[in-house]
Design a protein around this motif. Structure first.
Motif, PDB file in Angstrom:
ATOM      1  N   ARG A 191      33.458 -13.112   7.166  1.00  0.00           N
ATOM      2  CA  ARG A 191      34.187 -14.246   6.709  1.00  0.00           C
ATOM      3  C   ARG A 191      36.122 -14.340   7.371  1.00  0.00           C
ATOM      4  NH1 ARG A 191      30.484 -18.294   3.559  1.00  0.00           N
ATOM      5  NH2 ARG A 191      28.648 -17.823   4.706  1.00  0.00           N
ATOM      6  N   LEU A 241      33.400 -10.686  -1.723  1.00  0.00           N
ATOM      7  CA  LEU A 241      34.324 -11.563  -0.770  1.00  0.00           C
ATOM      8  C   LEU A 241      33.341 -11.430   0.932  1.00  0.00           C
ATOM      9  CD1 LEU A 241      35.571  -9.485   0.523  1.00  0.00           C
ATOM     10  CD2 LEU A 241      37.507  -9.778  -1.126  1.00  0.00           C
ATOM     11  N   GLU A 283      22.099  -9.239  -1.870  1.00  0.00           N
ATOM     12  CA  GLU A 283      24.340  -9.259  -2.807  1.00  0.00           C
ATOM     13  C   GLU A 283      23.691  -8.122  -3.693  1.00  0.00           C
ATOM     14  OE1 GLU A 283      24.233 -10.612  -6.387  1.00  0.00           O
ATOM     15  OE2 GLU A 283      22.542  -9.923  -6.320  1.00  0.00           O
ATOM     16  N   ARG A 301      26.949 -23.034  -7.852  1.00  0.00           N
ATOM     17  CA  ARG A 301      26.516 -21.474  -6.612  1.00  0.00           C
ATOM     18  C   ARG A 301      24.876 -21.599  -6.924  1.00  0.00           C
ATOM     19  NH1 ARG A 301      28.421 -18.760  -4.941  1.00  0.00           N
ATOM     20  NH2 ARG A 301      28.690 -16.388  -5.714  1.00  0.00           N
TER      21      ARG A 301
HETATM   22  P1  HAM Z   1      27.104 -15.222  -2.470  1.00  0.00           P
HETATM   23  O1  HAM Z   1      28.365 -16.601  -3.191  1.00  0.00           O
HETATM   24  O2  HAM Z   1      25.876 -15.177  -3.021  1.00  0.00           O
HETATM   25  O3  HAM Z   1      27.276 -14.599  -4.260  1.00  0.00           O
HETATM   26  O4  HAM Z   1      28.088 -14.416  -1.857  1.00  0.00           O
HETATM   27  C1  HAM Z   1      29.425 -14.341  -1.785  1.00  0.00           C
HETATM   28  C2  HAM Z   1      29.905 -14.215  -0.490  1.00  0.00           C
HETATM   29  O5  HAM Z   1      29.349 -13.255   0.239  1.00  0.00           O
HETATM   30  C3  HAM Z   1      29.733 -15.613   0.269  1.00  0.00           C
HETATM   31  O6  HAM Z   1      30.993 -16.689  -0.431  1.00  0.00           O
HETATM   32  C4  HAM Z   1      30.451 -15.232   1.734  1.00  0.00           C
HETATM   33  O7  HAM Z   1      31.341 -15.033   1.682  1.00  0.00           O
HETATM   34  C5  HAM Z   1      29.278 -13.827   1.560  1.00  0.00           C
HETATM   35  N1  HAM Z   1      27.859 -14.526   2.480  1.00  0.00           N
HETATM   36  C6  HAM Z   1      27.057 -14.835   1.294  1.00  0.00           C
HETATM   37  N2  HAM Z   1      26.041 -14.926   2.442  1.00  0.00           N
HETATM   38  C7  HAM Z   1      26.181 -14.612   3.779  1.00  0.00           C
HETATM   39  C8  HAM Z   1      26.048 -14.536   5.180  1.00  0.00           C
HETATM   40  N3  HAM Z   1      24.469 -15.002   5.208  1.00  0.00           N
HETATM   41  N4  HAM Z   1      26.874 -14.569   6.130  1.00  0.00           N
HETATM   42  C9  HAM Z   1      28.009 -14.260   6.160  1.00  0.00           C
HETATM   43  N5  HAM Z   1      29.138 -13.841   5.112  1.00  0.00           N
HETATM   44  C10 HAM Z   1      27.482 -14.064   3.628  1.00  0.00           C
HETATM   45  C11 HAM Z   1      26.800 -13.478  -4.187  1.00  0.00           C
HETATM   46  O8  HAM Z   1      26.365 -12.580  -3.428  1.00  0.00           O
HETATM   47  C12 HAM Z   1      26.742 -12.353  -6.063  1.00  0.00           C
HETATM   48  N6  HAM Z   1      26.731 -11.647  -6.100  1.00  0.00           N
HETATM   49  C13 HAM Z   1      28.842 -13.149  -6.299  1.00  0.00           C
HETATM   50  C14 HAM Z   1      29.496 -12.804  -7.770  1.00  0.00           C
HETATM   51  C15 HAM Z   1      29.762 -10.798  -8.014  1.00  0.00           C
HETATM   52  N7  HAM Z   1      29.322 -12.845  -8.353  1.00  0.00           N
HETATM   53  C16 HAM Z   1      29.255 -12.033  -9.458  1.00  0.00           C
HETATM   54  N8  HAM Z   1      29.397 -10.882  -9.236  1.00  0.00           N
END
Ligand code: HAM
Length: 424
Positions: A309, A305, A82, A257
């Protein structure tokens, strides 16, 4: 010989698809800029310790999904799962959080060794945004309003905004005790994973996707009841603002989360049009993370985001996003001399007409096969440079899609003629 293929869960994005990606990326970039956010780019590899310390040891990501390896120096490195951790690390390293607020965004590939399925990949792409140094609920509201504007600008309807607050660490601590107490009393109803999580990370039990757990989760105490006045007001300020701005939301008290760094506001945008992987955007406040990574206490909030997706959603909505990457003209070159002169002529035209999309036939070929390529390129006109044209300083102009008379244009006035055509 065994065929070498792409790694499972990691996908090529082919030319037919990239236009949709570019549309999404360009729209998001424009919206972020309109709110005063600036781009930051950080490495794809980081020290493993960074993710352990930020995302949390007892999370799916750190426990079982990271691509971790030792490099030649024996350092433990990890492909970023991430973007938030790396962003904070970079800000600290370069003093970007010192006595100032920062509004930043980033994009790029992320890596998680999850079980691949539709909408869930091992290499996927995020666009993320982070705001540092602002403690009040106003920035929470701004960040959520940015996401709402994104959907508006992208022409995406029907997403649901789910909102929750996780309180401060102290509030969560007291809630946690009550939750563990409740889970212990209902231990027989828990699955194995939850029984394990009950002690190490009980809030994650609420996030269980196991249908057999639904009932026991529904009966669990709610964190809302453990909030102090300040957290309550923080949350209400945001919900009031959303109502005033006309952004609908639902409070989902089970939204916890999958990363440990969150405090207070968390949110997700969810669709029911993509099957099981319906969260297209997710984020929240993480006031403790900067300090946890060695900085001074700095409030922060952000989201990311999932590009795959959202692209799938645009596709499902059959949204016409494909920019026209067909050339305006295809230059057919007949004979050795024309081949060389043709490339030079094409350069002159490109120099005069910065918006001209001109494809030149390379690799020779008969008149007929060059015309076949011209047709396949999608060009509107074919330009023909042969021996006769070279001799008299003209170029043939043949319409490929319209029933119009072929023209013989002076090489000197060809740029003007093409300008007329591209402007038609
Ligand atoms: P996260 O919920 O782990 O948050 O990922 C954010 C978005 O990335 C998810 O809602 C999804 O749309 C996409 N995503 C996650 N994993 C996958 C996967 N394996 N394949 C496809 N899409 C995926 C974060 O990563 C946090 N860093 C968000 C954040 C930023 N919070 C605060 N600042």
């Amino acid at each position: 010989m065994k065929k070498i293929q792409a790694i499972r869960g990691m996908h090529d994005i082919l030319p037919e698809e990239t236009a949709r990606w570019r549309y999404l990326e360009a729209t998001v970039r424009r919206v972020f800029q309109r709110y005063g956010y600036r781009e930051i780019r950080t490495p794809i590899l980081e020290m493993t310790e960074l993710f352990k310390r930020s995302i949390g040891e007892v999370t799916d990501i750190v426990e079982k999904e990271m691509y971790t390896f030792e490099d030649r120096n024996g350092d433990s490195l990890t492909l970023r799962p991430e973007g938030t951790a790396g962003c904070v690390r970079a800000c600290l390293e370069h003093g970007l959080l010192h006595n100032q607020v920062q509004r930043l965004w980033y994009q790029g590939p992320m890596f998680r060794h999850e079980r691949p399925q539709k909408g869930r990949y091992r290499q996927f792409h995020q666009i993320g945004l982070e705001a540092f140094g602002m403690a009040g609920p106003d920035i929470d509201l701004e960040v959520i309003l940015i996401t709402a504007r994104l959907w508006h600008e992208l022409g995406i309807q029907g997403l649901e905004l789910q909102l929750n607050t996780l309180g401060t660490p102290e509030e969560r601590h007291r809630y946690r005790a009550a939750l563990v107490d409740y889970l212990r009393r209902n231990e027989s109803a828990l699955d194995e994973d939850s029984r394990r999580r009950m002690e190490s990370n009980p809030l994650r039990v609420l996030d269980s996707k196991n249908p057999a757990m639904a009932e026991v989760i529904a009966g669990a105490p709610s964190l809302m009841e453990y909030l102090e006045e300040e957290s309550r007001q923080h949350f209400e300020w945001i919900t009031r603002g959303l109502v005033e701005a006309g952004v609908e939301y639902v409070v989902n008290p089970r939204l916890v989360r999958g990363l440990d760094y969150y405090s207070r506001t968390v949110f997700e945008w969810v669709t029911d049009r993509l099957g099981a992987q319906g969260t297209v955007c997710a984020g929240g406040r993480y006031d403790g993370l900067v300090e946890q990574l060695g900085g001074r206490p700095t409030p922060a909030i952000g989201f990311a985001l999932g590009i795959e997706r959202l692209v799938a959603l645009l596709e499902a909505m059959e949204k016409e996003t494909v920019e026209d990457d067909r050339p305006h003209a295809y230059l057919v070159l007949v004979g050795e001399a024309a081949s060389e002169k043709g490339l030079v002529l094409a350069e002159r035209l490109r120099h005069r007409l910065p918006d001209l999309k001109l494809q030149v036939n390379c690799g020779g070929g008969s008149f007929k096969s060059q015309f076949r390529r011209a047709d396949r390129s999608g060009a509107r006109v074919a330009l023909i440079l042969g021996e006769a044209e070279l001799a008299n300083g003209t170029v043939g102009l043949k319409w490929l899609r319209e029933d119009r008379e072929q023209e013989q244009v002076d090489q000197e006035s060809l740029a003007n003629r093409l300008q007329q055509i591209t402007g038609e």
